[in-house]
Design a protein around this motif. Structure first.
Motif, PDB file in Angstrom:
ATOM      1  N   SER A 120       1.027  -1.265  -0.069  1.00  0.00           N
ATOM      2  CA  SER A 120       0.147   0.216   0.140  1.00  0.00           C
ATOM      3  C   SER A 120       0.924   1.382  -0.014  1.00  0.00           C
ATOM      4  O   SER A 120       0.092   2.496   0.238  1.00  0.00           O
TER       5      SER A 120
ATOM      6  N   HIS B 248       9.726   1.898   3.319  1.00  0.00           N
ATOM      7  CA  HIS B 248      10.390   2.691   4.237  1.00  0.00           C
ATOM      8  C   HIS B 248      11.398   2.121   5.074  1.00  0.00           C
ATOM      9  O   HIS B 248      10.990   0.935   5.505  1.00  0.00           O
TER      10      HIS B 248
ATOM     11  N   GLY C 263      11.438   2.079   8.576  1.00  0.00           N
ATOM     12  CA  GLY C 263      10.629   1.714   9.423  1.00  0.00           C
ATOM     13  C   GLY C 263      10.027   0.299   9.149  1.00  0.00           C
ATOM     14  O   GLY C 263       9.949  -0.765   9.969  1.00  0.00           O
ATOM     15  N   ASN C 264       9.403   0.175   7.995  1.00  0.00           N
ATOM     16  CA  ASN C 264       8.885  -1.330   7.604  1.00  0.00           C
ATOM     17  C   ASN C 264      10.150  -2.273   7.558  1.00  0.00           C
ATOM     18  O   ASN C 264       9.932  -3.469   8.185  1.00  0.00           O
TER      19      ASN C 264
ATOM     20  N   GLY D  82      11.474  -2.624  11.495  1.00  0.00           N
ATOM     21  CA  GLY D  82      10.319  -2.939  12.142  1.00  0.00           C
ATOM     22  C   GLY D  82       9.639  -4.286  11.972  1.00  0.00           C
ATOM     23  O   GLY D  82       9.059  -4.944  12.707  1.00  0.00           O
ATOM     24  N   ALA D  83       9.911  -4.883  10.797  1.00  0.00           N
ATOM     25  CA  ALA D  83       9.064  -6.176  10.289  1.00  0.00           C
ATOM     26  C   ALA D  83       9.958  -6.983   9.401  1.00  0.00           C
ATOM     27  O   ALA D  83      10.231  -8.016   9.622  1.00  0.00           O
TER      28      ALA D  83
ATOM     29  N   GLY E  41       3.834  -6.586  13.849  1.00  0.00           N
ATOM     30  CA  GLY E  41       3.966  -5.461  14.651  1.00  0.00           C
ATOM     31  C   GLY E  41       2.782  -5.237  15.626  1.00  0.00           C
ATOM     32  O   GLY E  41       1.979  -5.905  15.486  1.00  0.00           O
TER      33      GLY E  41
ATOM     34  N   ASP F 210       0.828  -3.143  16.087  1.00  0.00           N
ATOM     35  CA  ASP F 210      -0.273  -2.740  15.408  1.00  0.00           C
ATOM     36  C   ASP F 210      -1.356  -3.529  15.112  1.00  0.00           C
ATOM     37  O   ASP F 210      -2.794  -3.454  14.865  1.00  0.00           O
TER      38      ASP F 210
ATOM     39  N   ALA G  82      12.547  -1.485  17.874  1.00  0.00           N
ATOM     40  CA  ALA G  82      12.237  -0.068  18.113  1.00  0.00           C
ATOM     41  C   ALA G  82      11.309   0.548  17.050  1.00  0.00           C
ATOM     42  O   ALA G  82      11.170  -0.118  15.921  1.00  0.00           O
ATOM     43  N   VAL G  83      10.358   1.493  17.438  1.00  0.00           N
ATOM     44  CA  VAL G  83       9.568   2.077  16.429  1.00  0.00           C
ATOM     45  C   VAL G  83      10.343   3.175  15.858  1.00  0.00           C
ATOM     46  O   VAL G  83      11.061   3.977  16.805  1.00  0.00           O
ATOM     47  N   VAL G  84      10.841   3.140  14.634  1.00  0.00           N
ATOM     48  CA  VAL G  84      11.486   3.819  14.101  1.00  0.00           C
ATOM     49  C   VAL G  84      10.820   5.401  13.764  1.00  0.00           C
ATOM     50  O   VAL G  84       9.756   5.628  13.247  1.00  0.00           O
TER      51      VAL G  84
ATOM     52  N   LYS H 150       6.068   8.937  14.530  1.00  0.00           N
ATOM     53  CA  LYS H 150       6.494   7.503  14.021  1.00  0.00           C
ATOM     54  C   LYS H 150       6.625   7.708  12.483  1.00  0.00           C
ATOM     55  O   LYS H 150       5.736   8.323  11.834  1.00  0.00           O
ATOM     56  N   MET H 151       7.608   6.909  11.849  1.00  0.00           N
ATOM     57  CA  MET H 151       7.871   6.884  10.520  1.00  0.00           C
ATOM     58  C   MET H 151       6.464   6.018   9.875  1.00  0.00           C
ATOM     59  O   MET H 151       6.352   4.855  10.437  1.00  0.00           O
ATOM     60  N   SER H 152       5.730   6.880   9.231  1.00  0.00           N
ATOM     61  CA  SER H 152       4.513   6.177   8.584  1.00  0.00           C
ATOM     62  C   SER H 152       4.564   7.092   7.203  1.00  0.00           C
ATOM     63  O   SER H 152       4.494   8.208   7.019  1.00  0.00           O
ATOM     64  N   LYS H 153       4.044   5.953   6.117  1.00  0.00           N
ATOM     65  CA  LYS H 153       3.588   6.700   4.968  1.00  0.00           C
ATOM     66  C   LYS H 153       2.739   7.630   5.104  1.00  0.00           C
ATOM     67  O   LYS H 153       2.614   8.580   4.467  1.00  0.00           O
TER      68      LYS H 153
HETATM   69  P1  ADP Z   1       3.074   2.751   7.625  1.00  0.00           P
HETATM   70  O1  ADP Z   1       3.008   3.103   9.036  1.00  0.00           O
HETATM   71  O2  ADP Z   1       3.922   3.269   6.701  1.00  0.00           O
HETATM   72  O3  ADP Z   1       1.488   2.789   6.881  1.00  0.00           O
HETATM   73  P2  ADP Z   1       2.370  -0.175   7.721  1.00  0.00           P
HETATM   74  O4  ADP Z   1       1.290   0.268   8.487  1.00  0.00           O
HETATM   75  O5  ADP Z   1       1.994  -0.663   6.381  1.00  0.00           O
HETATM   76  O6  ADP Z   1       3.339   1.030   7.643  1.00  0.00           O
HETATM   77  O7  ADP Z   1       3.569  -1.035   8.229  1.00  0.00           O
HETATM   78  C1  ADP Z   1       3.824  -2.441   7.624  1.00  0.00           C
HETATM   79  C2  ADP Z   1       4.836  -2.927   8.644  1.00  0.00           C
HETATM   80  O8  ADP Z   1       6.032  -2.199   9.273  1.00  0.00           O
HETATM   81  C3  ADP Z   1       4.052  -3.279  10.043  1.00  0.00           C
HETATM   82  O9  ADP Z   1       4.433  -4.499  10.486  1.00  0.00           O
HETATM   83  C4  ADP Z   1       4.689  -2.245  10.976  1.00  0.00           C
HETATM   84  O10 ADP Z   1       4.791  -2.735  12.172  1.00  0.00           O
HETATM   85  C5  ADP Z   1       6.126  -1.822  10.457  1.00  0.00           C
HETATM   86  N1  ADP Z   1       6.363  -0.530  10.750  1.00  0.00           N
HETATM   87  C6  ADP Z   1       5.743   0.416   9.954  1.00  0.00           C
HETATM   88  N2  ADP Z   1       6.187   1.616  10.441  1.00  0.00           N
HETATM   89  C7  ADP Z   1       7.123   1.418  11.553  1.00  0.00           C
HETATM   90  C8  ADP Z   1       7.976   2.103  12.189  1.00  0.00           C
HETATM   91  N3  ADP Z   1       8.053   3.491  12.149  1.00  0.00           N
HETATM   92  N4  ADP Z   1       8.737   1.651  13.120  1.00  0.00           N
HETATM   93  C9  ADP Z   1       8.660   0.175  13.310  1.00  0.00           C
HETATM   94  N5  ADP Z   1       7.959  -0.430  12.281  1.00  0.00           N
HETATM   95  C10 ADP Z   1       7.122  -0.042  11.621  1.00  0.00           C
END
Ligand code: ADP
Ligand code: TRP
Length: 321
Positions: free
Chosen positions: A10, A14, A16-17, A20-21, A143, A145, A181-183, A190-193
């Motif tokens: 989706s 990045h 974080g993905n 973190g996973a 993760g 979430d 760690a949460v990146v 929190k790093m997130s798209k």
């Molecule tokens: P986003 O937050 O960018 O939408 P996703 O929800 O698609 O990312 O996450 C995909 C996977 O990457 C999940 O298992 C999530 O736990 C992990 N993840 C996403 N962002 C981070 C982050 N900032 N730090 C650690 N793990 C992350």
């Protein structure tokens, strides 16, 4: 032990993905029988442009391979190549109470971020249960979430077993990756798209360098020690620094004399070291889409072979065919 996990195509991957996973997923392939899939049916709840979806699916497949997924050891497949998944989703839907889904927070979170509250988004956890149960997985690394979704999967499993007085499914164990760690993203959240604060892994180097150089910092002068508490740059440096360079990070922050610009340049260097080989491999794979497709086709074939006997039992249990 059989391990299964899925990633939604989706957005652009990045760091974080990865930290973190995906890194954890790939480490597991050395010891376990792993099934990893590209959750494209799930992605339709948020990505509704066909060309973009196709691009994201092929990028995610190439990324898994570039990071080192070994198709000899693990099974990599595209969710939509497995027609038994929507079939099982339906059987599970009919034993899932509305209340169970109404308690899930991820749907509400996504709606509050502007995602259309469709029925697919609401019933997403049922399809996730089907993804997991269909390959008889013992363990599901995800993760934090996703923790609630795994609890829902276990509840749905119980509901199916009670309704049909059977024990067809393996009750999966969640493996919550909470030791990672949460990146943080470049703005400190929190790093997130969805926040537009990512350091992407693939694609042109220039915007990635620019993102790293624009990590938020305070105005501590070069010669002074820098605060580490609450510092985004410090947290990112600790995530990126190779084992032998951790000391450098501590010294740079605690002793003063090293400017933020220098630390950011160092971070970019580590980014190249960490992801350079995967980035090169990714480009090769993108230039050879047939090779990537062949891995997915073979993965789906192997997954469906594994799935067939279980689906026979499920159909018998519910009285279909
Ligand atoms: P986003 O937050 O960018 O939408 P996703 O929800 O698609 O990312 O996450 C995909 C996977 O990457 C999940 O298992 C999530 O736990 C992990 N993840 C996403 N962002 C981070 C982050 N900032 N730090 C650690 N793990 C992350
Ligand atoms: N819901 C997961 C996410 O958004 C992706 C996913 C779909 C998944 N089905 C799964 C993860 C089954 C583990 C098991 O990240």
């Amino acid at each position: 032990m059989r391990v299964l996990s899925g990633v939604q195509p989706s957005g652009i991957l990045h760091v974080g993905n990865y930290f973190g996973a995906i890194r954890q997923f790939l480490q597991m392939q050395e010891e376990h029988e792993c099934y990893y899939f590209l959750a494209d049916y799930h992605a339709l709840t948020t990505v509704q442009e066909k060309d973009r979806l196709r691009g994201l699916v092929s990028d995610l497949a190439a990324a898994f391979l570039a990071f080192g997924l070994d198709p000899e050891k693990s099974v990599l497949y595209r969710q939509s190549d497995i027609p038994e998944i929507p079939e099982l989703t339906w059987y599970l839907s009919t034993v899932t109470s509305m209340g169970l889904l109404q308690r899930c927070h991820s749907c509400k979170d996504k709606v509050s971020q502007g995602v259309v509250p469709s029925h697919g988004l609401f019933s997403y956890p049922v399809m996730m249960a089907a993804d997991i149960l269909i390959v008889n997985s013992d363990m599901v690394p995800v993760g934090k979430d996703q923790k609630q979704h795994l609890e829902v999967t276990r509840d749905i499993t119980g509901a199916f077993h009670t309704t049909y007085d059977t024990e067809v499914f393996t009750l999966p164990k969640p493996m919550i990756l909470d030791n990672v760690a949460v990146v943080p993203g470049i703005d400190g959240r929190k790093m997130s798209k969805s926040y537009g604060n990512t350091i992407d892994i693939f694609g042109a180097e220039k915007p990635i360098r620019k993102a790293i150089m624009s990590i938020t910092t305070d105005s501590t002068p070069v010669e002074e020690p820098k605060p580490t508490e609450g510092s985004t740059l410090y947290q990112l440096a600790r995530v990126f620094a190779p084992e032998g360079e951790r000391e450098w990070v501590e010294t740079a922050f605690r002793e003063g004399g090293t400017g933020y610009g220098t630390i950011k340049k160092q971070l970019f260097g580590w980014f190249r070291e960490t992801f350079g080989p995967a980035r090169a491999r990714f480009d090769e794979l993108k230039a050879d889409p047939e090779a990537v497709e062949a891995v997915l086709v073979d993965g789906a074939r192997r997954a469906r072979e594994e799935i067939a006997p279980l689906m026979d039992k499920v159909r018998k249990a519910v009285g279909i065919r």
